[in-house]
Design a protein around this motif. Structure first.
Motif, PDB file in Angstrom:
ATOM      1  N   GLU A  16       0.822  -1.208   0.000  1.00  0.00           N
ATOM      2  CA  GLU A  16       0.000   0.000   0.000  1.00  0.00           C
ATOM      3  C   GLU A  16       0.857   1.259   0.000  1.00  0.00           C
ATOM      4  O   GLU A  16       0.521   2.257  -0.652  1.00  0.00           O
ATOM      5  N   VAL A  17       1.955   1.233   0.730  1.00  0.00           N
ATOM      6  CA  VAL A  17       2.869   2.371   0.741  1.00  0.00           C
ATOM      7  C   VAL A  17       3.427   2.604  -0.658  1.00  0.00           C
ATOM      8  O   VAL A  17       3.528   3.748  -1.135  1.00  0.00           O
ATOM      9  N   SER A  18       3.769   1.520  -1.351  1.00  0.00           N
ATOM     10  CA  SER A  18       4.304   1.633  -2.699  1.00  0.00           C
ATOM     11  C   SER A  18       3.274   2.198  -3.669  1.00  0.00           C
ATOM     12  O   SER A  18       3.614   2.956  -4.581  1.00  0.00           O
ATOM     13  N   LEU A  19       2.006   1.826  -3.491  1.00  0.00           N
ATOM     14  CA  LEU A  19       0.955   2.377  -4.340  1.00  0.00           C
ATOM     15  C   LEU A  19       0.893   3.901  -4.187  1.00  0.00           C
ATOM     16  O   LEU A  19       0.744   4.632  -5.182  1.00  0.00           O
ATOM     17  N   ALA A  20       1.014   4.368  -2.956  1.00  0.00           N
ATOM     18  CA  ALA A  20       0.968   5.812  -2.703  1.00  0.00           C
ATOM     19  C   ALA A  20       2.178   6.509  -3.327  1.00  0.00           C
ATOM     20  O   ALA A  20       2.051   7.588  -3.930  1.00  0.00           O
ATOM     21  N   SER A  21       3.356   5.915  -3.196  1.00  0.00           N
ATOM     22  CA  SER A  21       4.561   6.499  -3.808  1.00  0.00           C
ATOM     23  C   SER A  21       4.415   6.577  -5.322  1.00  0.00           C
ATOM     24  O   SER A  21       4.711   7.612  -5.943  1.00  0.00           O
ATOM     25  N   ALA A  22       3.957   5.487  -5.930  1.00  0.00           N
ATOM     26  CA  ALA A  22       3.822   5.447  -7.387  1.00  0.00           C
ATOM     27  C   ALA A  22       2.806   6.472  -7.881  1.00  0.00           C
ATOM     28  O   ALA A  22       3.033   7.150  -8.891  1.00  0.00           O
ATOM     29  N   ALA A  23       1.673   6.590  -7.189  1.00  0.00           N
ATOM     30  CA  ALA A  23       0.645   7.551  -7.594  1.00  0.00           C
ATOM     31  C   ALA A  23       1.180   8.974  -7.516  1.00  0.00           C
ATOM     32  O   ALA A  23       0.945   9.802  -8.415  1.00  0.00           O
TER      33      ALA A  23
END
Length: 328
Positions: A16-23
């Protein structure tokens, strides 16, 4: 303008943290004129585009992912933790001969391994906490004098990390860490201020460090572990730049640059220290740190006058420039 493929998600606990970084990265790059395509790796390993799986299995979905990688001029893998930050995605891009933002396989793999990072740090004269490596199969026989910090060797965002203040809870902490890795690190507790330093390698090859950041956790009753909850529940506070002396700033900055070079990092890395009365003690290195606009690394570069959009763009340009001089 360059075509950039931003990859988020992943199979680690930091999905989930990675999703936020990518977005955040994708949005920042679009605002500055880059042509951005996005892919997401689901927890089961399947690659997705626009919410649609590119195949029924992880292996089958790789075909569509490789087609997207081939279309890109550079890949920005905003994936934290194992099978992402550890060099796995950098290796995939290297095999496809497509430039990648951030560190290559070697630096990612060593930086993800906290035990290997300690060995490198000690080899270049940077202090680390006294520690011991334990295998999952041996946790039932472990004895260690409390207090002690127990952590998985390869995991991020403090998942599986515990502060053990009495021997009664040691086995629980070991079992928790073993959920995230089959190798576990036990370290003595270091008393000091938590100071982060972000290092950036620019397109011209020059690397420099942003003003350090200090992490504040706990309360008037005393300090607390900067664990997963504190990282994402809003209870932690940051001071940027850190309110430290010029001498201490020079010490942590020099140590951060030395670690960056020793690991062979590229792009950006966050180097975390405890600042003690005897100087800095290395905690860990993140070769693909959190990259939302409110994450620690963008905060540090903002303090140096480099905004979020500019930082994302510089990382892409550095990856493109590195095409002529690949790092192993």
């Amino acid at each position: 303008m360059s075509r950039v493929l931003v990859v988020g998600g992943g199979q680690s606990a930091e999905h989930e943290v990675s999703l936020a970084s990518a977005a955040g990265v994708a949005s920042a790059l679009r605002r500055t004129g880059f042509a951005v395509e996005e892919l997401t790796i689901a927890p089961d390993g399947c690659w997705h585009s626009a919410g649609r799986a590119l195949g029924a299995t992880a292996a089958l979905s790789m075909r569509g992912a490789l087609e997207a990688i081939e279309r890109a001029e550079v890949v920005f893998p905003a994936v934290h933790g194992p099978l992402g930050e550890d060099g796995a995605l950098a290796a995939l891009c290297a095999l496809a001969a497509v430039p990648v933002v951030g560190s290559a396989l070697r630096a990612g793999a060593i930086g993800m391994d906290k035990w290997a990072t300690k060995l490198v740090a000690e080899a270049v004269g940077i202090r680390t906490a006294r520690g011991r490596l334990v295998g999952r199969a041996d946790i039932g026989d472990v004895e260690f004098e409390a207090p002690v910090v127990v952590k998985p060797v390869a995991a991020g965002s403090s998942y599986g990390v515990s502060l053990v203040t009495d021997g009664e809870h040691l086995q629980d902490a070991l079992r928790l860490a073993a959920r995230f890795d089959d190798r576990i690190l036990l370290e003595e507790v270091v008393r000091g201020r938590e100071i982060d330093v972000a290092v950036l390698r620019e397109a011209g090859g020059i690397r420099w460090a942003a003003p350090p950041l200090e992490i504040h956790t706990g309360s008037a009753a005393g300090p607390a572990l900067f664990d997963t909850a504190a990282k994402y529940d809003g209870s932690a506070r940051f001071t940027t730049p850190a309110d430290i002396t010029r001498h201490d700033r020079a010490l942590v900055t020099a140590a951060a640059l030395r670690m960056f070079d020793a690991l062979g990092c590229a792009g950006v890395a966050r180097v975390d220290f405890f600042l003690t009365d005897a100087g800095p003690v290395l905690n860990e290195v993140n070769t693909m740190p959190g990259m939302t606009e409110r994450s620690q690394v963008p905060r540090m570069f903002a303090a140096a006058g480099v905004g979020y959009e500019e930082l994302a763009g510089r990382l892409v340009r550095a990856a493109l420039a590195a095409r002529e001089h690949p790092r192993g």
